[in-house]
Write an enzyme that holds these catalytic residues in place. Structure first.
Site, short mmCIF file in Angstrom:
data_model
loop_
_atom_site.label_atom_id
_atom_site.label_comp_id
_atom_site.label_asym_id
_atom_site.label_seq_id
_atom_site.Cartn_x
_atom_site.Cartn_y
_atom_site.Cartn_z
N GLU A 128 -41.96 -10.83 -19.72
CA GLU A 128 -40.54 -10.57 -19.99
C GLU A 128 -40.36 -9.24 -20.71
O GLU A 128 -39.38 -8.52 -20.49
CB GLU A 128 -39.93 -11.70 -20.82
N THR A 180 -30.89 -5.45 -16.56
CA THR A 180 -30.99 -6.19 -17.82
C THR A 180 -30.92 -5.22 -19.00
O THR A 180 -30.27 -5.50 -20.00
CB THR A 180 -32.31 -6.99 -17.87
P1 ADP Z 1 -34.27 -11.48 -13.53
O1 ADP Z 1 -33.31 -11.99 -14.56
O2 ADP Z 1 -33.84 -11.87 -12.16
O3 ADP Z 1 -35.68 -11.80 -13.86
P2 ADP Z 1 -34.83 -8.87 -14.60
O4 ADP Z 1 -34.02 -7.62 -14.48
O5 ADP Z 1 -35.05 -9.47 -15.94
O6 ADP Z 1 -34.18 -9.92 -13.57
O7 ADP Z 1 -36.30 -8.62 -14.01
C1 ADP Z 1 -36.49 -7.99 -12.81
C2 ADP Z 1 -37.20 -6.66 -13.03
O8 ADP Z 1 -38.61 -6.89 -13.23
C3 ADP Z 1 -37.09 -5.78 -11.80
O9 ADP Z 1 -36.94 -4.45 -12.23
C4 ADP Z 1 -38.43 -5.97 -11.11
O10 ADP Z 1 -38.81 -4.82 -10.35
C5 ADP Z 1 -39.39 -6.18 -12.26
N1 ADP Z 1 -40.55 -7.00 -11.87
C6 ADP Z 1 -41.84 -6.64 -11.96
N2 ADP Z 1 -42.64 -7.63 -11.52
C7 ADP Z 1 -41.86 -8.65 -11.14
C8 ADP Z 1 -42.10 -9.94 -10.61
N3 ADP Z 1 -43.33 -10.39 -10.34
N4 ADP Z 1 -41.04 -10.72 -10.36
C9 ADP Z 1 -39.78 -10.29 -10.61
N5 ADP Z 1 -39.48 -9.07 -11.10
C10 ADP Z 1 -40.51 -8.26 -11.37
#
Ligand code: ADP
Length: 305
Positions: A128, A180
């Site tokens: 995270e 985010t």
């Molecule tokens: P969500 O709330 O849907 O998780 P976030 O913005 O917190 O959305 O997280 C998504 C971000 O994390 C994107 O920029 C994505 O490219 C990055 N990311 C890296 N690895 C992963 C993964 N395995 N799964 C999802 N997002 C990922």
């Protein structure tokens, strides 16, 4: 070769009034992942979807989590992971948490469950941190444990599972981008005491409502006077969706995580489906594409298949 396949659920963080401290797990959508143990210290990532997420371990949340497990395990091991994502990254329904929590639980399983739940949550929070810049557990905890989670504190970690009625959850993911990091940056750093009082009243009310199956109390407490007024400007149609969903019988709801998804809780399936129609109607009129889910609270968390 030691191998495990898991299912990792989407999650709704914040639950309106509980910014960074409340979250629940969804039965739909969820990601599928396969993890195997290697006898070399490296992480290999394969993506079995069309989201083009990074395959370098340091840039993928699952990779970061596995690297942290390897460091703590202190053994000559590595992992190979195949990620089949159904939760769209950046949707606000815990896509990054599903990868992070799933990887942590699967790795612990392959290692013979040598780590405690709190340690598994800590590993997952490293993912995270990569995705949003901040270590938070309001998606991670319900993803791992299922149900509704309260994260009373993260230093030291204090997670409480809250019993809840079998509510229905309607989610709409308008296909717009809300980063985010942006959604965090626009927040005010100070709150008024009167707003804080209102907010902690709502959090206590929501938790009590879940524990006593008091639907009216849940509905009244799904109110956010601190975060939502600032963040909702990032989501077109938000106020209208919320008002019309409540008119359609939803108990209440709001922004899922940092958005752009919006969720609503309902007592029964027919209301939840009516709420879905109302949501679709608003976004059809505004002209924004969307995905919707009508689902229930997932009570199992990450599942070994
Ligand atoms: P969500 O709330 O849907 O998780 P976030 O913005 O917190 O959305 O997280 C998504 C971000 O994390 C994107 O920029 C994505 O490219 C990055 N990311 C890296 N690895 C992963 C993964 N395995 N799964 C999802 N997002 C990922």
């Amino acid at each position: 070769m030691k191998k495990v396949k898991i299912k990792s659920p989407g999650t709704v963080a914040n639950l309106v009034c509980g910014f960074d401290i409340l979250g629940l797990a969804l039965n739909e959508p969820s990601d599928i992942m396969e993890l195997s143990l290697l006898d070399e210290p490296k992480v290999i990532i394969h993506n079995r979807d069309n989201y083009n997420l990074p395959t370098e371990a340091e840039k993928n949340v699952a990779g970061v989590v596995l690297l942290s497990v390897m460091e703590k395990a202190g053994k000559h091991i590595g992992f190979e992971i195949t990620i089949e994502k159904h939760i769209k990254p950046g949707s606000g329904i815990g896509s990054s948490a599903a990868s992070a929590a799933g990887a942590a639980v699967a790795a612990n399983h392959l290692l013979g469950n040598i780590f405690s739940i709190d340690e598994v949550v800590q590993f997952a929070m490293n993912g995270e941190k990569l995705a949003s810049g901040v270590k938070h557990a309001d998606n991670i905890a319900p993803c791992i444990l299922g149900g509704v989670s309260l994260i009373r504190a993260i230093h030291p970690l204090d997670i409480i599972s809250i019993p809840s009625p079998d509510l229905f959850v309607t989610v709409i993911h308008p296909q717009i981008e809300v980063r985010t990091s942006d959604a965090r940056q626009i927040l005010k750093q100070q709150v008024l005491l009167k707003d804080a009082i209102r907010q902690w009243g709502n959090i206590a009310g929501l938790v009590t409502g879940f524990m006593k199956n008091d639907f009216d109390l849940i509905g009244r407490s799904l109110e956010d006077v601190i975060i939502e007024p600032v963040r909702s400007i990032l989501i077109p149609g938000f106020d209208e969706v919320k008002r019309k969903c409540k008119e359609a019988g939803a108990l209440g709801g709001g922004i899922s995580g940092s958005g752009p998804s919006v969720f609503m809780l309902s007592k029964d399936e027919s209301t939840a489906k009516g709420v879905e129609l109302v949501m679709k109607d608003v976004y059809n009129r505004i002209g924004i594409e969307y995905n919707t889910y009508v689902t229930t609270i997932n009570k199992k968390g990450v599942e070994i298949l």
